[in-house]
Scaffold this active site. Structure first.
Site, PDB file in Angstrom:
ATOM      1  N   GLU A 188       0.918  -1.100   0.032  1.00  0.00           N
ATOM      2  CA  GLU A 188      -0.094  -0.058  -0.034  1.00  0.00           C
ATOM      3  C   GLU A 188       0.737   1.262  -0.135  1.00  0.00           C
ATOM      4  O   GLU A 188       1.692   1.212   0.818  1.00  0.00           O
ATOM      5  CB  GLU A 188      -1.045  -0.104   1.182  1.00  0.00           C
ATOM      6  CG  GLU A 188      -1.771   1.140   1.298  1.00  0.00           C
ATOM      7  CD  GLU A 188      -3.146   1.060   2.032  1.00  0.00           C
ATOM      8  OE1 GLU A 188      -3.411  -0.167   2.449  1.00  0.00           O
ATOM      9  OE2 GLU A 188      -3.929   2.002   2.165  1.00  0.00           O
ATOM     10  N   ARG A 189       0.563   2.197  -1.008  1.00  0.00           N
ATOM     11  CA  ARG A 189       1.486   3.318  -0.995  1.00  0.00           C
ATOM     12  C   ARG A 189       2.873   3.226  -1.173  1.00  0.00           C
ATOM     13  O   ARG A 189       3.731   3.805  -0.865  1.00  0.00           O
ATOM     14  CB  ARG A 189       1.664   4.454   0.093  1.00  0.00           C
ATOM     15  CG  ARG A 189      -0.104   4.550   0.713  1.00  0.00           C
ATOM     16  CD  ARG A 189      -0.860   5.193  -0.472  1.00  0.00           C
ATOM     17  NE  ARG A 189      -2.277   5.075   0.006  1.00  0.00           N
ATOM     18  CZ  ARG A 189      -3.142   5.591  -0.816  1.00  0.00           C
ATOM     19  NH1 ARG A 189      -3.003   5.692  -2.055  1.00  0.00           N
ATOM     20  NH2 ARG A 189      -4.436   5.811  -0.300  1.00  0.00           N
ATOM     21  N   ASN A 215      -3.299  -1.823   7.789  1.00  0.00           N
ATOM     22  CA  ASN A 215      -4.783  -2.264   7.404  1.00  0.00           C
ATOM     23  C   ASN A 215      -4.583  -3.668   7.355  1.00  0.00           C
ATOM     24  O   ASN A 215      -3.945  -4.396   6.226  1.00  0.00           O
ATOM     25  CB  ASN A 215      -5.067  -1.664   5.942  1.00  0.00           C
ATOM     26  CG  ASN A 215      -5.324  -0.017   6.062  1.00  0.00           C
ATOM     27  OD1 ASN A 215      -5.762   0.493   7.147  1.00  0.00           O
ATOM     28  ND2 ASN A 215      -4.804   0.447   4.960  1.00  0.00           N
ATOM     29  N   GLU A 273     -10.184   4.655   9.546  1.00  0.00           N
ATOM     30  CA  GLU A 273     -10.695   4.073   8.283  1.00  0.00           C
ATOM     31  C   GLU A 273     -10.969   2.850   8.043  1.00  0.00           C
ATOM     32  O   GLU A 273     -10.355   1.979   7.348  1.00  0.00           O
ATOM     33  CB  GLU A 273      -9.120   4.129   7.506  1.00  0.00           C
ATOM     34  CG  GLU A 273      -8.594   6.008   7.480  1.00  0.00           C
ATOM     35  CD  GLU A 273      -7.661   6.027   6.597  1.00  0.00           C
ATOM     36  OE1 GLU A 273      -6.836   5.121   6.318  1.00  0.00           O
ATOM     37  OE2 GLU A 273      -7.373   7.450   6.197  1.00  0.00           O
ATOM     38  N   ARG A 311      -1.819   3.501  17.025  1.00  0.00           N
ATOM     39  CA  ARG A 311      -1.927   4.744  16.117  1.00  0.00           C
ATOM     40  C   ARG A 311      -2.891   5.924  16.864  1.00  0.00           C
ATOM     41  O   ARG A 311      -3.998   5.496  16.816  1.00  0.00           O
ATOM     42  CB  ARG A 311      -1.997   4.236  14.645  1.00  0.00           C
ATOM     43  CG  ARG A 311      -0.799   3.339  14.284  1.00  0.00           C
ATOM     44  CD  ARG A 311      -1.067   3.177  12.849  1.00  0.00           C
ATOM     45  NE  ARG A 311      -0.481   4.044  11.793  1.00  0.00           N
ATOM     46  CZ  ARG A 311      -1.161   4.370  10.750  1.00  0.00           C
ATOM     47  NH1 ARG A 311      -2.319   4.097  10.527  1.00  0.00           N
ATOM     48  NH2 ARG A 311      -0.648   5.345   9.771  1.00  0.00           N
ATOM     49  N   ARG A 314     -11.148  17.993  10.582  1.00  0.00           N
ATOM     50  CA  ARG A 314     -10.325  16.774  10.851  1.00  0.00           C
ATOM     51  C   ARG A 314      -8.797  16.796  11.372  1.00  0.00           C
ATOM     52  O   ARG A 314      -8.464  16.130  12.200  1.00  0.00           O
ATOM     53  CB  ARG A 314     -10.053  16.081   9.324  1.00  0.00           C
ATOM     54  CG  ARG A 314      -9.079  14.958   9.265  1.00  0.00           C
ATOM     55  CD  ARG A 314      -9.031  14.077   8.183  1.00  0.00           C
ATOM     56  NE  ARG A 314      -7.903  13.513   7.873  1.00  0.00           N
ATOM     57  CZ  ARG A 314      -7.841  12.711   6.914  1.00  0.00           C
ATOM     58  NH1 ARG A 314      -8.390  12.652   5.713  1.00  0.00           N
ATOM     59  NH2 ARG A 314      -6.433  11.971   7.031  1.00  0.00           N
ATOM     60  N   ASP A 359      -2.245  14.244   7.107  1.00  0.00           N
ATOM     61  CA  ASP A 359      -1.830  13.031   6.774  1.00  0.00           C
ATOM     62  C   ASP A 359      -0.720  13.119   5.443  1.00  0.00           C
ATOM     63  O   ASP A 359      -0.676  12.897   4.444  1.00  0.00           O
ATOM     64  CB  ASP A 359      -3.086  12.287   5.790  1.00  0.00           C
ATOM     65  CG  ASP A 359      -2.866  10.691   5.512  1.00  0.00           C
ATOM     66  OD1 ASP A 359      -1.658  10.308   5.993  1.00  0.00           O
ATOM     67  OD2 ASP A 359      -3.530  10.158   4.695  1.00  0.00           O
ATOM     68  N   GLU A 413       5.370   9.457  13.781  1.00  0.00           N
ATOM     69  CA  GLU A 413       5.364   8.661  12.337  1.00  0.00           C
ATOM     70  C   GLU A 413       5.844   9.555  11.316  1.00  0.00           C
ATOM     71  O   GLU A 413       4.827  10.551  11.129  1.00  0.00           O
ATOM     72  CB  GLU A 413       4.044   7.925  12.593  1.00  0.00           C
ATOM     73  CG  GLU A 413       3.921   7.176  11.257  1.00  0.00           C
ATOM     74  CD  GLU A 413       2.585   6.490  10.995  1.00  0.00           C
ATOM     75  OE1 GLU A 413       2.077   5.952  12.099  1.00  0.00           O
ATOM     76  OE2 GLU A 413       1.987   6.341  10.074  1.00  0.00           O
ATOM     77  N   GLU A 465       4.156   9.100  -0.545  1.00  0.00           N
ATOM     78  CA  GLU A 465       2.594   8.981  -1.012  1.00  0.00           C
ATOM     79  C   GLU A 465       2.149  10.564  -1.710  1.00  0.00           C
ATOM     80  O   GLU A 465       1.613  10.567  -2.780  1.00  0.00           O
ATOM     81  CB  GLU A 465       1.644   8.679   0.118  1.00  0.00           C
ATOM     82  CG  GLU A 465       0.452   8.801  -0.354  1.00  0.00           C
ATOM     83  CD  GLU A 465      -0.786   8.298   0.808  1.00  0.00           C
ATOM     84  OE1 GLU A 465      -0.150   7.919   1.906  1.00  0.00           O
ATOM     85  OE2 GLU A 465      -1.907   8.411   0.845  1.00  0.00           O
ATOM     86  N   GLU A 513       6.904  21.529  -3.224  1.00  0.00           N
ATOM     87  CA  GLU A 513       5.940  22.196  -2.585  1.00  0.00           C
ATOM     88  C   GLU A 513       5.393  23.327  -3.546  1.00  0.00           C
ATOM     89  O   GLU A 513       4.297  23.749  -3.587  1.00  0.00           O
ATOM     90  CB  GLU A 513       6.558  22.671  -1.136  1.00  0.00           C
ATOM     91  CG  GLU A 513       5.502  23.580  -0.379  1.00  0.00           C
ATOM     92  CD  GLU A 513       6.021  24.171   0.953  1.00  0.00           C
ATOM     93  OE1 GLU A 513       7.357  24.195   0.920  1.00  0.00           O
ATOM     94  OE2 GLU A 513       5.392  24.382   1.844  1.00  0.00           O
ATOM     95  N   TRP A 520     -13.757  12.673   2.971  1.00  0.00           N
ATOM     96  CA  TRP A 520     -12.543  12.213   3.908  1.00  0.00           C
ATOM     97  C   TRP A 520     -11.999  13.581   4.711  1.00  0.00           C
ATOM     98  O   TRP A 520     -11.218  13.588   5.402  1.00  0.00           O
ATOM     99  CB  TRP A 520     -11.425  12.080   3.217  1.00  0.00           C
ATOM    100  CG  TRP A 520     -11.713  10.775   2.419  1.00  0.00           C
ATOM    101  CD1 TRP A 520     -11.970  10.552   1.122  1.00  0.00           C
ATOM    102  CD2 TRP A 520     -11.406   9.460   2.848  1.00  0.00           C
ATOM    103  NE1 TRP A 520     -12.343   9.308   0.722  1.00  0.00           N
ATOM    104  CE2 TRP A 520     -11.838   8.756   1.597  1.00  0.00           C
ATOM    105  CE3 TRP A 520     -10.808   8.760   4.101  1.00  0.00           C
ATOM    106  CZ2 TRP A 520     -11.712   7.129   1.959  1.00  0.00           C
ATOM    107  CZ3 TRP A 520     -10.810   7.509   4.087  1.00  0.00           C
ATOM    108  CH2 TRP A 520     -11.089   6.639   3.016  1.00  0.00           C
TER     109      TRP A 520
HETATM  110  C1  GCV Z   1      -2.133   2.423   5.430  1.00  0.00           C
HETATM  111  C2  GCV Z   1      -3.516   7.262   4.559  1.00  0.00           C
HETATM  112  C3  GCV Z   1      -3.317   6.417   3.233  1.00  0.00           C
HETATM  113  C4  GCV Z   1      -3.519   5.080   3.671  1.00  0.00           C
HETATM  114  C5  GCV Z   1      -2.893   4.583   4.883  1.00  0.00           C
HETATM  115  C6  GCV Z   1      -3.422   5.455   5.954  1.00  0.00           C
HETATM  116  C7  GCV Z   1      -2.925   5.078   7.225  1.00  0.00           C
HETATM  117  O1  GCV Z   1      -4.829   7.440   4.478  1.00  0.00           O
HETATM  118  O2  GCV Z   1      -3.808   7.163   2.179  1.00  0.00           O
HETATM  119  O3  GCV Z   1      -3.017   4.403   2.454  1.00  0.00           O
HETATM  120  O4  GCV Z   1      -3.233   3.295   5.203  1.00  0.00           O
HETATM  121  O5  GCV Z   1      -3.049   6.921   5.667  1.00  0.00           O
HETATM  122  O6  GCV Z   1      -1.774   5.680   7.668  1.00  0.00           O
HETATM  123  O7  GCV Z   1      -3.211   4.229   8.121  1.00  0.00           O
END
Ligand code: GCV
Length: 674
Positions: free
Chosen positions: A155-156, A197, A281, A314, A331, A360, A382, A388, A506, A536
């Site tokens: 993922e990412r 996830n 999420e 987290r 948010r 994020d 973190e 991403e 940026e 979101w």
């Molecule tokens: C792993 C963002 C990312 C998700 C990621 C999430 C997280 O939303 O787009 O891919 O999920 O952060 O950090 O849990």
């Protein structure tokens, strides 16, 4: 081997330095049993860089010069300094008629760090005769988080497939070892190998079918001082244990986790612990059972405590089903609103892991107010090494400069000097279980990171986690020299490119703290309203006269989550740092910035400037033809050209968006699409 070894690519050193080093490395006394990782590294370095094969001895020698490696207890003489559990000493001294380079520390892990550091210093030209080093890491947890899935996808991930998983199987091979070497060489001491996830198949990772193979992985990691961690699904007792609940206060649930912990530790006695994305999420968590995060985390922590494990929980918790018409919910407030009331309620072996900003991993966000907000809770910062939102390893975007700014941010939690780096290393609030987590940018591509220069992000992460006080220019310089050798021109040009690249990215994307103008889902490329009407919680609310969310005390109240003087500074449009202006304020396009420019003109200018800077990066890189390996040169060149094309797309889409919204032309009359 069809991959590079990044900064561990040991090339032959110049003849004049080799001759002296040969004496030192021809005989190495290692007073440790079970030292294969140390021996391998020394052999690898000596053969490739010095053209000799060292002989290893298990006792002190009678020789003019040699290297002696051993834990403090094993040395035939005393050493006064205390390097702590993970620190080490490298010191050249006379002993028993010999000149010896002593390489020592308390633990096996510290010796691994010591050997890598010795090799690094030698490769950077430090004089072995004058070696006198005492190094200790500042933070206890220095982790990588992989968002790898069992099917091999990441993922990412922007560097190929997972190096840990394929077709629902775990991979342990030479590449795993080489990865462990890379990580140990920058002081990483823990790796979470699977995605936060945790889906259907991944839930099974804590079952014996996978634990057997995970044991092999953990055994290999251990040689390099790395502990294995797993992301778990909070509802596992339901998926795996046949229970009808995962309520953390239900004794059957707690018992299930205790038994699970025992089972895991039977396979992996030094298992690090669990990383948990809960109530976030669509991942299950304690809220589903009417419990809070402390109750959820503590229940797991109590299952792991007898074995020395930790729960990393987290703080990325927010409402991901917001209605865009809802102007009250913000948010940015969510992490603080959720976790501040729980400060002091977490067990000692729980660590709350907090993303650097409140949203994020955007190209720029303010520092998350939980840093400085939480005083009685262990914390991990973190960071996202994988790019991403910062160009997905197609664009050059060195993140070390941004991370350094974050670490140097003064939260004022205990008055002046309450830097994020002092929170993360545990000293500000006197907490031991603190540290760093970086979301890995690694995959199975030839260069590990997709973009060759993105290796610098991994390197810089490790170095800053080891010592957040280290100068970022020095980290960059070392990385370039270790990776490409000692060519002055390479050093000059690549450091120019790296150190500028985040600002450049940026400029042509979303300056002023705007963020989010990306295509939904994959998050690459410009889309000014990509997230504007989504659920979101990431809105800029641009209309014809103004843009940005009012997060001040008059708006959503987010600024009040900071300590003074930041809450006042951020609250006032005249004192708010301009690179975060649109994060905190709703601003008219004709608002005058300190430069005298209007916001809209500055927006246009930055986008044009950003593209010009990418053009300059290309010129700088072209000058390095024949000075860096041909394949690296070509790969980077190709990416830079793609970056340029995509930077132009960003520039034109964003400028056009604003021009069409406002009707205000560019003062300099450059091309914007009407
Ligand atoms: C792993 C963002 C990312 C998700 C990621 C999430 C997280 O939303 O787009 O891919 O999920 O952060 O950090 O849990």
């Amino acid at each position: 081997m069809n991959y590079t070894m990044c900064w561990l690519e040991y090339r032959k050193l110049p003849e004049n330095t080799i001759s002296n080093l040969k004496d030192w490395f021809s005989s190495v006394s290692i007073l440790e049993s079970d030292a294969s990782a140390l021996k391998n590294e020394i052999r690898e370095f000596s053969e490739k860089s010095l053209d000799i094969t060292p002989r290893f001895h298990s006792r002190p020698l009678k020789k003019k010069k040699y290297i002696m490696i051993g834990s403090l207890d094993s040395l035939p003489f005393g050493i006064e300094e205390d390097p702590g559990e993970e620190g080490f000493i490298l010191r050249t001294q006379n002993w028993n008629g010999s000149k010896i380079l002593v390489v020592t520390g308390k633990t096996k892990r510290s010796l691994v760090y010591a050997v890598f550091d010795l090799i690094r210093r030698i490769r950077l030209g430090e004089d072995i005769e004058k070696m006198n080093v005492l190094e200790k890491p500042k933070a206890k947890f220095r982790m990588l988080n992989h968002w790898d899935n069992l099917d091999g996808s990441v993922e990412r991930g922007y560097a190929g497939n997972s190096i840990f998983f394929k077709d629902n199987r775990i991979i342990v091979n030479q590449r795993t070892r080489d990865y462990a070497r890379l990580l140990a060489s920058i002081g990483i001491n823990g790796v979470v190998i699977n995605n936060v996830n945790v889906k259907k198949q991944e839930v099974l990772l804590i079952e014996p079918v996978y634990l057997k193979k995970l044991k092999r992985l953990a055994d290999l990691f251990r040689e390099y001082g790395i502990r294995l961690y797993l992301s778990i699904n909070f509802a596992s007792p339901m998926y795996l244990g046949g229970l009808d609940t995962a309520d953390p206060l239900d004794e059957r649930v707690a018992r299930w986790w205790r038994e699970k912990a025992r089972e895991i530790y039977d396979y992996i006695p030094d298992f690090g612990g669990f990383l948990v994305k809960a109530d976030s999420e669509f991942n299950p968590g304690p809220h589903m059972f009417g419990r809070d995060h402390a109750e959820g985390a503590n229940m797991l922590a109590r299952a792991l405590a007898p074995f020395g494990g930790v729960v990393i929980w987290r703080a990325f918790v927010y409402n991901c089903l917001q209605d865009w018409r809802d102007y009250k919910t913000d948010r940015a407030r969510a992490a603080y609103d959720n976790f501040k009331p729980l400060d002091g309620k977490f067990d000692d072996n729980v660590i709350v892991q907090i993303k650097y900003g409140p949203m994020d991993f955007q190209v720029r966000e303010p520092v998350n107010p939980l840093f400085g907000g939480l005083e009685k809770t262990n914390q991990i910062l973190e960071l996202q090494i994988t790019q991403e939102y910062t160009g997905q390893q197609i664009h050059l975007c060195f993140l070390g400069t941004l991370w350094k700014e974050i670490l140097e941010f003064d939260t004022f939690a205990k008055g002046k000097g309450s830097y994020v780096k002092r929170i993360v290393d545990g000293t500000l609030f006197g907490r031991e279980n603190n540290g760093f987590a970086g979301v890995s940018n690694v995959g199975d591509s030839v260069n590990w990171t997709g973009h060759d220069l993105a290796q610098a992000n991994l390197y810089a992460f490790g170095k800053l986690a080891w010592n957040p006080d280290e100068d970022i220019e020095k980290i960059v310089e070392d990385w370039i020299r270790l990776t490409f050798g000692d060519d002055r021109k390479v050093l000059e040009n690549v450091s120019y490119m790296l150190l500028k690249s985040h600002r450049t990215y940026e400029k042509y994307t979303t300056p002023f703290g705007l963020g989010w103008m990306v295509n939904p889902g994959h998050h690459y490329g410009p889309n000014p309203e990509g997230y504007e009407y989504s659920k979101w919680g990431t809105y800029h609310r641009a209309n014809w006269e103004a843009i940005g969310v009012d997060r001040t005390s008059r708006g959503t109240g987010y600024t009040l989550q900071y300590h003074s003087p930041w809450r006042e500074i951020f609250d006032d449009i005249n004192t708010c740092p301009e690179d975060l202006l649109l994060f905190f304020h709703r601003v008219r396009y004709d608002h005058r910035l300190k430069s005298g420019k209007t916001l809209i003109q500055a927006m246009y200018d930055l986008h044009f400037e950003g593209v010009e800077e990418v053009e300059k990066f290309i010129r700088k890189w072209e000058e390095l033809k024949d000075r860096v390996p041909y394949d690296v040169f070509e790969r980077v060149r190709e990416r830079l050209h793609t970056q340029l094309e995509h930077a132009k797309e960003w520039r034109d889409v964003i400028n056009t968006y604003f021009y069409r919204r406002t009707g205000i032309p560019d003062e300099k009359g450059r091309k914007i699409y009407p």
